[in-house]
Design a protein around this motif. Structure first.
Motif, PDB file in Angstrom:
ATOM      1  N   LYS A   1       2.573  10.044  -0.554  1.00  0.00           N
ATOM      2  CA  LYS A   1       2.423   8.656  -0.962  1.00  0.00           C
ATOM      3  C   LYS A   1       3.590   7.825  -0.463  1.00  0.00           C
ATOM      4  O   LYS A   1       3.417   6.700   0.000  1.00  0.00           O
ATOM      5  CB  LYS A   1       2.312   8.533  -2.482  1.00  0.00           C
ATOM      6  N   ARG A   2       4.795   8.356  -0.559  1.00  0.00           N
ATOM      7  CA  ARG A   2       5.962   7.629  -0.059  1.00  0.00           C
ATOM      8  C   ARG A   2       5.869   7.421   1.450  1.00  0.00           C
ATOM      9  O   ARG A   2       6.205   6.369   1.953  1.00  0.00           O
ATOM     10  CB  ARG A   2       7.244   8.375  -0.405  1.00  0.00           C
ATOM     11  N   LYS A   3       5.410   8.436   2.153  1.00  0.00           N
ATOM     12  CA  LYS A   3       5.280   8.311   3.589  1.00  0.00           C
ATOM     13  C   LYS A   3       4.223   7.274   3.947  1.00  0.00           C
ATOM     14  O   LYS A   3       4.399   6.479   4.861  1.00  0.00           O
ATOM     15  CB  LYS A   3       4.930   9.670   4.209  1.00  0.00           C
ATOM     16  N   ALA A   4       3.119   7.243   3.231  1.00  0.00           N
ATOM     17  CA  ALA A   4       2.055   6.284   3.503  1.00  0.00           C
ATOM     18  C   ALA A   4       2.545   4.857   3.252  1.00  0.00           C
ATOM     19  O   ALA A   4       2.225   3.937   3.990  1.00  0.00           O
ATOM     20  CB  ALA A   4       0.836   6.580   2.635  1.00  0.00           C
ATOM     21  N   LEU A   5       3.324   4.640   2.223  1.00  0.00           N
ATOM     22  CA  LEU A   5       3.839   3.306   1.931  1.00  0.00           C
ATOM     23  C   LEU A   5       4.878   2.873   2.955  1.00  0.00           C
ATOM     24  O   LEU A   5       4.951   1.704   3.303  1.00  0.00           O
ATOM     25  CB  LEU A   5       4.441   3.262   0.525  1.00  0.00           C
ATOM     26  N   SER A   6       5.686   3.806   3.433  1.00  0.00           N
ATOM     27  CA  SER A   6       6.703   3.451   4.409  1.00  0.00           C
ATOM     28  C   SER A   6       6.098   3.162   5.785  1.00  0.00           C
ATOM     29  O   SER A   6       6.677   2.466   6.581  1.00  0.00           O
ATOM     30  CB  SER A   6       7.761   4.550   4.514  1.00  0.00           C
ATOM     31  N   ASP A   7       4.918   3.690   6.084  1.00  0.00           N
ATOM     32  CA  ASP A   7       4.255   3.447   7.364  1.00  0.00           C
ATOM     33  C   ASP A   7       3.452   2.145   7.373  1.00  0.00           C
ATOM     34  O   ASP A   7       2.944   1.746   8.407  1.00  0.00           O
ATOM     35  CB  ASP A   7       3.310   4.604   7.710  1.00  0.00           C
ATOM     36  N   ALA A   8       3.341   1.495   6.240  1.00  0.00           N
ATOM     37  CA  ALA A   8       2.540   0.267   6.163  1.00  0.00           C
ATOM     38  C   ALA A   8       3.194  -0.854   6.972  1.00  0.00           C
ATOM     39  O   ALA A   8       4.407  -1.031   6.947  1.00  0.00           O
ATOM     40  CB  ALA A   8       2.392  -0.160   4.706  1.00  0.00           C
ATOM     41  N   GLN A   9       2.380  -1.598   7.684  1.00  0.00           N
ATOM     42  CA  GLN A   9       2.853  -2.708   8.499  1.00  0.00           C
ATOM     43  C   GLN A   9       2.864  -3.991   7.661  1.00  0.00           C
ATOM     44  O   GLN A   9       2.021  -4.168   6.795  1.00  0.00           O
ATOM     45  CB  GLN A   9       1.929  -2.906   9.709  1.00  0.00           C
ATOM     46  N   PRO A  10       3.805  -4.875   7.913  1.00  0.00           N
ATOM     47  CA  PRO A  10       3.813  -6.137   7.164  1.00  0.00           C
ATOM     48  C   PRO A  10       2.588  -6.983   7.519  1.00  0.00           C
ATOM     49  O   PRO A  10       2.103  -6.963   8.648  1.00  0.00           O
ATOM     50  CB  PRO A  10       5.097  -6.825   7.615  1.00  0.00           C
ATOM     51  N   THR A  11       2.103  -7.698   6.537  1.00  0.00           N
ATOM     52  CA  THR A  11       0.925  -8.533   6.728  1.00  0.00           C
ATOM     53  C   THR A  11       1.360  -9.963   7.017  1.00  0.00           C
ATOM     54  O   THR A  11       2.227 -10.503   6.342  1.00  0.00           O
ATOM     55  CB  THR A  11       0.056  -8.518   5.456  1.00  0.00           C
TER      56      THR A  11
END
Length: 156
Positions: free
Chosen positions: A5-15
């Motif tokens: 979950k932490r990895k998925a959140l850190s890979d998110a691109q800014p909108t």
């Protein structure tokens, strides 16, 4: 499960959001005096008030578009006298106003005010000469129109 979950959140691109159809168009207009003869300095130095500016704008819209022109909603944001940049002997002031109109009516307003000249001797102009509007700036975002921060719009 926590590491994924932490990895998925850190890979998110800014909108980012882009406003493609802003509801308003902002105009900076300058009231100019058409001098037919030598005008009195008191007539040119009187400050422009919002009621007079609204009367001039309504006259321009009415002349160009008739009754439909006067129904265009318009907000006068600021009325300010500015020193004239011309080197005339009369020490006149050019009066500047900032207005806001709906985006879909902006082109009609620009055409109406830029082609309008208040006639000499009429109730819309000084007896010494006519008045006319000059479009100084037009834009869909007020901040960009006043070159960035917009501070000069709110200075008394």
């Amino acid at each position: 499960m926590t590491p994924t979950k932490r990895k998925a959140l850190s890979d998110a691109q800014p909108t980012t959001i882009t406003a493609r159809n802003p509801p308003w168009t902002y105009l900076k207009l300058q009231l100019l005096h058409q001098q037919h003869s030598t005008p009195s300095t008191s007539a040119l130095q009187t400050p422009l008030d919002p009621l007079t500016a609204r009367t001039y704008l309504s006259s321009a819209l009415s002349q160009f578009l008739g009754q439909m022109g006067t129904s265009i909603p318009m907000d006068i944001l600021k009325v300010s006298p500015e020193p004239s940049q011309s080197h005339s002997q009369s020490q006149s002031t050019d009066r500047t106003i900032w207005i806001r109109v709906p985006r879909q009516d902006a082109q009609a307003v620009v055409t109406a005010v830029s082609s309008w000249i208040g006639g000499a001797g009429s109730d819309m102009a000084d007896a010494e000469g006519g008045v006319a509007w000059r479009v100084c700036a037009k834009g869909n975002f007020l901040g960009a129109l006043v070159r960035g921060d917009g501070r000069d719009l709110f200075v008394p």
